[in-house]
Design an enzyme around this catalytic site. Sequence first.
Site, short mmCIF file in Angstrom:
data_model
loop_
_atom_site.label_atom_id
_atom_site.label_comp_id
_atom_site.label_asym_id
_atom_site.label_seq_id
_atom_site.Cartn_x
_atom_site.Cartn_y
_atom_site.Cartn_z
N PHE B 127 0.84 -1.19 0.00
CA PHE B 127 0.00 0.00 0.00
C PHE B 127 0.88 1.25 0.00
O PHE B 127 1.88 1.32 0.73
CB PHE B 127 -0.94 -0.01 1.21
CG PHE B 127 -2.01 1.03 1.11
CD1 PHE B 127 -3.07 0.86 0.24
CD2 PHE B 127 -1.94 2.19 1.86
CE1 PHE B 127 -4.05 1.83 0.11
CE2 PHE B 127 -2.92 3.17 1.74
CZ PHE B 127 -3.98 2.99 0.87
N ASP B 199 1.02 -5.32 8.17
CA ASP B 199 -0.16 -4.49 7.90
C ASP B 199 -1.33 -5.45 7.66
O ASP B 199 -1.31 -6.21 6.70
CB ASP B 199 0.11 -3.62 6.67
CG ASP B 199 -1.12 -2.91 6.15
OD1 ASP B 199 -2.22 -3.09 6.71
OD2 ASP B 199 -0.99 -2.19 5.14
N TYR B 224 -12.10 -0.28 9.35
CA TYR B 224 -13.26 0.12 8.53
C TYR B 224 -13.50 -0.78 7.33
O TYR B 224 -14.39 -0.51 6.54
CB TYR B 224 -13.14 1.59 8.09
CG TYR B 224 -11.82 2.02 7.51
CD1 TYR B 224 -11.46 1.69 6.20
CD2 TYR B 224 -10.94 2.77 8.26
CE1 TYR B 224 -10.26 2.11 5.68
CE2 TYR B 224 -9.72 3.20 7.74
CZ TYR B 224 -9.39 2.86 6.45
OH TYR B 224 -8.19 3.28 5.93
N LYS B 225 -12.71 -1.84 7.20
CA LYS B 225 -12.92 -2.75 6.08
C LYS B 225 -13.77 -3.94 6.57
O LYS B 225 -14.97 -3.80 6.78
CB LYS B 225 -11.58 -3.17 5.50
CG LYS B 225 -10.78 -1.99 4.91
CD LYS B 225 -9.45 -2.43 4.35
CE LYS B 225 -8.62 -1.25 3.90
NZ LYS B 225 -9.14 -0.58 2.70
N ARG B 373 -11.81 -4.96 -8.36
CA ARG B 373 -11.71 -5.68 -7.08
C ARG B 373 -13.11 -5.99 -6.55
O ARG B 373 -13.99 -5.13 -6.53
CB ARG B 373 -11.01 -4.81 -6.02
CG ARG B 373 -9.58 -4.47 -6.31
CD ARG B 373 -8.86 -3.97 -5.06
NE ARG B 373 -9.61 -2.95 -4.32
CZ ARG B 373 -9.24 -2.43 -3.16
NH1 ARG B 373 -8.12 -2.86 -2.58
NH2 ARG B 373 -9.96 -1.51 -2.57
#
Lengths: 397, 397
Positions: B127, B199, B224-225, B373
């Site tokens: 990321f 991560d 938040y995922k 995705r």
Amino acid sequence: MPTPSRETAERLDRTDPLAAMRTRFSLPEGVVYLDGNSLGALSVGVPAAVRTAIVENWGQHLINVWTDDGWWDVPLRVGDRVGHLLGARAGQTVVGDSTSVHLFNVLTAAARLRPDRRLLLVEEGGFPTNHYLAASVARILGLEVRRIPMPDMASTLRRLGERVAVVTAGAVDYRTGELWDVRAVTAAAHDVGAVAVWDLCHAVGALQLTLDADGVDFAVGCSYKFLSGGPGAPGFVYAARRHHGGIDQPLCGWHGHAEPFAMVPDYEPTTGIGRLRVGSPNILSMLALDAALDVFDDVEMAAVREKNLALGDFFIEAADAHLAGCGFELVTPRRGDRRGSQVTLRHPEAEKIMRALNQHGIIGDVRPPSLLRFGFNSLYISYTDIFTVVEALRSCT
Amino acid sequence: MPTPSRETAERLDRTDPLAAMRTRFSLPEGVVYLDGNSLGALSVGVPAAVRTAIVENWGQHLINVWTDDGWWDVPLRVGDRVGHLLGARAGQTVVGDSTSVHLFNVLTAAARLRPDRRLLLVEEGGFPTNHYLAASVARILGLEVRRIPMPDMASTLRRLGERVAVVTAGAVDYRTGELWDVRAVTAAAHDVGAVAVWDLCHAVGALQLTLDADGVDFAVGCSYKFLSGGPGAPGFVYAARRHHGGIDQPLCGWHGHAEPFAMVPDYEPTTGIGRLRVGSPNILSMLALDAALDVFDDVEMAAVREKNLALGDFFIEAADAHLAGCGFELVTPRRGDRRGSQVTLRHPEAEKIMRALNQHGIIGDVRPPSLLRFGFNSLYISYTDIFTVVEALRSCT
């Protein structure tokens, strides 16, 4: 001047131009809340705003909230609302993260603007985190921290001259409520080429700040005190526009990238204040703050400041009149131009007295061992509240 | 194996032990939401929990929420709830701030555990923020960053040996959904005495994580995922207990101090994970997460993982059967043990296709220029949803 009495207080309340603002806050019945300098009270508009954000925006729009509801830009939009209260033109303030994170970031960035200088001056007695972070930044950059009493800061700057990279201080002493001269200390820093970083936690929402006019370089603060943004509401950071091109901060995240969705592995900061964004912002807390800021649209900061000075004057006069011989010492300066929006009293039995006040429904706080702090939010504190506290203080000793 | 069809999907849904969990989420009518790997959907319990926090706790208890309502300890209490999903015993996880802030903090702390080593290995293609922060930390500490493809990470560690201070990578590639071997890479790092920082943004809430058993040193992630904590919900940080005494992080705030209310100017970290707390935590966002975590009390992560693997298998099989000749390339590994909880397809017209899917009420996302995705949250995605997407993909090309 007659002896301050409950009748005086009630008369002052009747002519208080901000009296009606109290209805904009949900204060519990029977509570006199003088700790809004620690955690501001709830604005009535906040619950519905947060509910809408959760149920209608997040719940219904899902990932599209970031684009369709404009949430990507909330840190900048709400930042400008806070900036307005700082005396900052648009595009110089961003909200998110915490005061601590911002302070670390801009202390480092500020010191990097003066790479050949070795000294970092920190207000002696300033908020603990500020000392911890200054030490951390100094260690990282090989600087030396010096703790300087604020009354000596300007003269110390003149004495140390071009050895000083950065000076950092709070505009208002969090314990005593003493107000420092932001403009004068900033000017003294600039006279020797140093960079000034201000902590405005105890100033924003209470004082008429004029950061642009004062030439301040960087400032940070929280939004949960006089701004009433809610528990742990986001911090903010201000950076004067002249510095934007040179800000070189350690916390560099994709939200501050020039092309965040290009997702490239090399950091290229966006232009403007947006480079001080880091990761995904805590939107729910931020929209609570956004709603809380609505009350500031309907008042002038001049009126807010005028009232909290008058509340402080009334507190001090009433204490003089009614608390003589009770063992209290006024710690906060008497002069309005040297006072923030709080009055601090010293008493050897501070903790016991505060517990007794709590029994009367009065909430202030204690900074051990001996300081009693009373903060005045002009938007929901009345002169009668002040008199009630002084009367209770008398009865508690 | 019969050709995957809508009937197959419906049969799989009828026997899905997690099917009922969908009622715990407020999903909009007519939407198939395959972007929960970017922003998780709203749990039905969240609005009331946040309203209670605002109206009853903050509104009524004011400053006393921090003590009377236990809010001071929320970062640790909710941290333990997240830690449970990480395979971490209590007292090793704290929530607050953002993933970026935590990553900066623990990358620095990790490197300081190996002061005589110069190399910081970062997953190539990881990321973007992780690259930016690794570069920032390397600059501060005088390290050299090397970007290493994950398939080569273990062998690179062996080759570079004791020159490596820290290795950092995502457990799941955010673009391709490829799952890396956390245990093996951590072991390879330890074999040469390096420290491993993971991560887990795309892993937590989707995989059966076993950080303690895997010997992981540090980990960070967002909530938040797959945890559905809400937009910009707090990050978390895990530090293995064996490191607690030696964590020497740059972001040191009063919430992580041994005696926070002593308000002393020298930093002395508290024992345990609490030292990774910094400033005042964003409580409203944190209590939204707390409520969102309730759904995980009623499921086993083994079942969650089993289902998202099965959803992925079904997606891939249906794509094989129905999308041949449409120009899609499967980017995600076919093997379940090398796959996170998402499937990524490459198509030269990815953006156009996603816009067309949106017209069908299907939400996924695009990583430009060519990746589509689709993330699978086992708690609210059905096999029928998957089939609907594959059908729509066929009709869009």
